[in-house]
Design an enzyme around this catalytic site. Structure first.
Site, PDB file in Angstrom:
ATOM      1  N   ASP A   2       0.820  -1.200   0.000  1.00  0.00           N
ATOM      2  CA  ASP A   2       0.000   0.000   0.000  1.00  0.00           C
ATOM      3  C   ASP A   2       0.865   1.266   0.000  1.00  0.00           C
ATOM      4  O   ASP A   2       1.933   1.291   0.611  1.00  0.00           O
ATOM      5  CB  ASP A   2      -0.900  -0.003   1.242  1.00  0.00           C
ATOM      6  CG  ASP A   2      -2.110   0.894   1.092  1.00  0.00           C
ATOM      7  OD1 ASP A   2      -2.339   1.394  -0.019  1.00  0.00           O
ATOM      8  OD2 ASP A   2      -2.813   1.090   2.093  1.00  0.00           O
ATOM      9  N   ASN A  50     -10.359  -2.972  -6.679  1.00  0.00           N
ATOM     10  CA  ASN A  50      -9.520  -2.053  -7.455  1.00  0.00           C
ATOM     11  C   ASN A  50     -10.059  -1.794  -8.857  1.00  0.00           C
ATOM     12  O   ASN A  50      -9.621  -0.843  -9.531  1.00  0.00           O
ATOM     13  CB  ASN A  50      -8.088  -2.583  -7.549  1.00  0.00           C
ATOM     14  CG  ASN A  50      -7.315  -2.442  -6.257  1.00  0.00           C
ATOM     15  OD1 ASN A  50      -6.382  -3.210  -5.993  1.00  0.00           O
ATOM     16  ND2 ASN A  50      -7.676  -1.484  -5.430  1.00  0.00           N
TER      17      ASN A  50
END
Length: 228
Positions: A2, A50
């Site tokens: 991340d 996503n």
């Protein structure tokens, strides 16, 4: 993995620059894990959620991942790393990329040095739903369903439960990652953004993990069950 977008934002760069810079961290961590004797390593590369990102960013990621897979296939083979891809069911994945995943998995299938699982188009809830559907299709009576049997219907059932989850950038949430397998995982949330994460950071996380007292809901043996 991340923090790519924030890494780019802090440098006044487009988000794609952060994704591109993440490649070095990926290879560094793979090498560090293998050298440290880690037998199973999973990288969460792209989640089912996503797909909600802007189309241009998703398209860039598909091209980038394809380039990285093709570029580093010889290295992964030489290092004795077996590669597998968790997910990869959405028809929006370019056919060429899906084929590259299949080719790399076949190329490294006989390797036994370390198993690298790349979670791509992965969602923990979807895996659980698919396992339930598989059990129903098999005709298993409800009273015969056990945790072990259920786990056997998950993708790659030979994968052991997750011991340690490292989420970079300081964010502290699961984000639908291998929900069944992380039930008793230890968690570490380093502040480093993923493009800045390197082997020493990874090894520091392993050091922290080794000093955790993992009781799995029980108590330490030395207490003999005495809470005092």
């Amino acid at each position: 993995m991340d923090g790519n977008g924030r890494w780019a934002q802090r440098r006044s760069l487009p988000r794609t620059a952060g994704h591109r810079s993440a490649e070095t961290a990926v290879i560094d961590v793979i090498e560090a894990a293998r050298a440290a004797g880690v037998e199973w390593l999973s990288l969460y590369a792209f989640s089912t959620e996503n797909w909600n990102r802007p189309g241009t960013e998703v398209e860039f990621l598909m091209r980038l991942v394809r380039r990285v897979v093709r570029k580093h296939a010889p290295l992964l083979l030489a290092r004795g790393i077996r590669c597998r891809f968790l997910g990869v069911t959405d028809p929006r994945i370019p056919r060429e990329l899906a084929q590259d995943f299949d080719d790399l998995a076949a190329l490294t299938a006989d390797n036994r040095g370390m198993t690298l699982t790349v979670a791509f188009d992965h969602g923990g809830r979807r895996d659980i739903v698919e396992a339930a559907r598989s059990l129903i299709r098999s005709g298993t009576p409800a009273d015969e369903v056990t945790e072990r049997l259920f786990a056997d219907h998950l993708p790659f059932p030979d994968t052991p439960d997750v011991d340690l989850v490292i989420r970079t950038s300081g964010e502290q949430r699961i984000s639908n990652f291998m929900l069944w397998q992380v039930a008793y995982a230890e968690w570490i949330f380093p502040e480093a953004l993923w493009p800045d994460f390197r082997a020493p950071d990874f090894l520091a996380c392993l050091h922290t993990y080794r000093h955790r007292d993992r009781r799995f809901g029980g108590v330490a043996a030395r207490t003999n069950g005495d809470p005092s």
